[in-house]
Design an enzyme around this catalytic site. Structure first.
Site, short mmCIF file in Angstrom:
data_model
loop_
_atom_site.label_atom_id
_atom_site.label_comp_id
_atom_site.label_asym_id
_atom_site.label_seq_id
_atom_site.Cartn_x
_atom_site.Cartn_y
_atom_site.Cartn_z
N ASP A 201 0.84 -1.19 0.00
CA ASP A 201 0.00 0.00 0.00
C ASP A 201 0.88 1.24 0.00
O ASP A 201 1.85 1.32 0.76
CB ASP A 201 -0.93 0.00 1.22
CG ASP A 201 -1.97 -1.11 1.13
OD1 ASP A 201 -2.25 -1.57 -0.01
OD2 ASP A 201 -2.50 -1.54 2.17
N HIS A 256 1.10 -7.82 -0.04
CA HIS A 256 -0.04 -8.68 0.31
C HIS A 256 -0.92 -8.86 -0.91
O HIS A 256 -0.79 -8.13 -1.91
CB HIS A 256 -0.81 -8.08 1.50
CG HIS A 256 -1.29 -6.68 1.27
ND1 HIS A 256 -0.45 -5.59 1.38
CD2 HIS A 256 -2.51 -6.18 0.92
CE1 HIS A 256 -1.14 -4.49 1.13
NE2 HIS A 256 -2.39 -4.82 0.84
N ARG A 266 -16.37 -12.70 0.42
CA ARG A 266 -15.55 -12.02 1.42
C ARG A 266 -15.79 -10.52 1.27
O ARG A 266 -15.84 -10.01 0.15
CB ARG A 266 -14.08 -12.35 1.20
CG ARG A 266 -13.13 -11.57 2.07
CD ARG A 266 -11.73 -12.20 2.12
NE ARG A 266 -10.92 -11.50 3.10
CZ ARG A 266 -10.06 -10.54 2.80
NH1 ARG A 266 -9.86 -10.18 1.56
NH2 ARG A 266 -9.38 -9.94 3.76
C1 GA4 Z 1 -3.47 -0.05 -3.46
C2 GA4 Z 1 -3.99 0.44 -2.09
C3 GA4 Z 1 -5.37 1.11 -2.20
O1 GA4 Z 1 -6.38 0.12 -2.40
C4 GA4 Z 1 -5.42 2.12 -3.37
C5 GA4 Z 1 -5.16 1.34 -4.65
C6 GA4 Z 1 -5.21 2.13 -5.96
C7 GA4 Z 1 -6.59 1.98 -6.63
O2 GA4 Z 1 -7.23 0.94 -6.54
O3 GA4 Z 1 -6.98 2.95 -7.30
C8 GA4 Z 1 -4.05 1.58 -6.84
C9 GA4 Z 1 -3.20 0.68 -5.87
C10 GA4 Z 1 -3.69 1.04 -4.49
C11 GA4 Z 1 -1.68 0.92 -6.03
C12 GA4 Z 1 -1.22 1.11 -7.51
C13 GA4 Z 1 -2.25 1.87 -8.35
C14 GA4 Z 1 -3.18 2.66 -7.45
C15 GA4 Z 1 -4.43 0.79 -8.07
C16 GA4 Z 1 -3.19 0.85 -8.89
C17 GA4 Z 1 -2.96 0.04 -9.90
C18 GA4 Z 1 -6.69 2.94 -3.34
C19 GA4 Z 1 -4.17 2.96 -3.34
O4 GA4 Z 1 -4.02 4.05 -2.83
O5 GA4 Z 1 -3.17 2.34 -4.05
#
Ligand code: GA4
Length: 325
Positions: A201, A256, A266
């Site tokens: 994250d 993860h 889920r």
């Molecule tokens: C991963 C963690 C959070 O869910 C999120 C995701 C974001 C999204 O779903 O828009 C991202 C992902 C997350 C990391 C890389 C980028 C951005 C999808 C993606 C391919 C909301 C975040 O902040 O980063």
């Protein structure tokens, strides 16, 4: 229907699983607690939190709102989308072609933003918005308590330096509800499919809670995927990229993923704690002591980091772009 290929990877043996996931009991004596939190952040970047004082009714109310929303017909849910940047999304994750077997709601955690977006999500938007705001408030408190413990355990002078960023009105924290429907197609031998692919994250800290259905796995320092047994009454905490930078790599953000492999749905609710967009991120002064221990990262704003994050794929390592020469 999209059928992702079965997942192949090294799963932790029963022996490793038995080592278990660190548990932080927030009712423990404080000085001991801060050291335990730091150890868990260093060794796993991941831990379970018990005795957190979050009323179970607050969790139950959000669970109920989520279940009600995801049970709606798709054409209704789609009215709350796309999730770019916030709202309802399904199958597509982020803007660069990542996909998963899930649907989700992505919300900014700011109360004004919650009130606004609730109008597109729920028939009774006032109720939905009240429930989400209430959840965000309590989970933010848990986050801030953990960040204060981190700071204490690391011996950082500014005792509320990290939690202040999350309490800031302009904090860019987000709330996500993921719904992984049961698998429709069973694979011979391996019944797993990817709900949400491997990633770390980007934010500072993540606080996750799910219903009683498993699927979350964390990647250990030993290079094994460790399944996390579900625990609907407690929270799981993950170190994010920003905290890795702030500790100059002493903590590592945890990779993860979520697999769907069951006949049950889920649902998880995840709070991603982030600083304001214009906040400069760099190792905390206490974490750097040149010449032996120089800063491993360049300074950057959260907005710059987010931009890099959204220009890459889910599983890419964005921190590499910000390493000092
Ligand atoms: C991963 C963690 C959070 O869910 C999120 C995701 C974001 C999204 O779903 O828009 C991202 C992902 C997350 C990391 C890389 C980028 C951005 C999808 C993606 C391919 C909301 C975040 O902040 O980063």
């Amino acid at each position: 229907m999209v059928v992702p290929s079965p997942t192949s990877s090294k799963i932790a043996s029963n022996k490793t699983k038995a080592m278990g996931i660190p548990t932080i009991d927030l009712s423990m004596e404080r000085s001991q607690l801060s050291q335990t939190v730091v150890k868990a952040c260093e060794e796993y970047g991941f831990f379970r939190v018990v005795n957190h004082n979050v009323p179970k009714e607050v969790i139950a109310r959000l669970e109920e709102e989520g279940a009600e929303f995801f049970s709606k017909p798709s054409h209704e849910k789609r009215r709350a989308g796309p999730a770019s940047p916030f709202g309802y999304g399904f199958t597509n994750i982020g803007p660069n072609g990542d996909m998963g077997d899930l649907e989700y709601l992505l919300l900014h955690a700011n109360p004004l933003s919650i009130a606004q977006i609730s109008k597109t999500i729920a028939n009774d938007s006032t109720k939905f918005s009240t429930v989400v705001k209430e959840y965000v408030e309590v989970v933010k408190e848990v986050t801030c308590e953990i960040l204060d413990l981190v700071v204490e355990g690391l011996g950082v002078a500014d005792k509320s330096g990290l939690s202040r960023l999350i309490r800031d009105f302009d904090s860019d924290s987000v709330l996500r509800m993921n719904h992984y429907p049961p698998l429709k197609v069973k694979w011979k031998g391996n019944k797993n499919s990817i709900g949400f692919g491997a990633h770390s994250d980007p934010q500072m800290l993540t606080i996750m809670r799910s219903n009683d259905v498993g699927g979350l796995q964390i990647y250990t320092r030993e290079g094994l995927w460790l399944p996390v047994p579900p625990d609907p009454t407690n929270f799981f905490v993950m170190v994010g990229d920003v905290l890795q930078v702030m500790t100059n790599g002493k903590f590592m953000s945890v990779r993860h993923r979520a697999l769907t492999n069951t006949s049950e749905a889920r649902m998880s609710m995840i709070y991603f704690a982030a600083p304001p967009l214009d906040w400069w991120i760099a190792p905390l002064p206490e974490m750097v002591s040149p010449p032996e221990n120089e800063s491993v990262y360049k300074a950057f704003t959260w907005a710059q980091y987010k931009e890099a994050t959204y220009s890459l794929r889910l599983g890419d390592s964005r921190l590499d772009l910000f390493r000092a020469q």
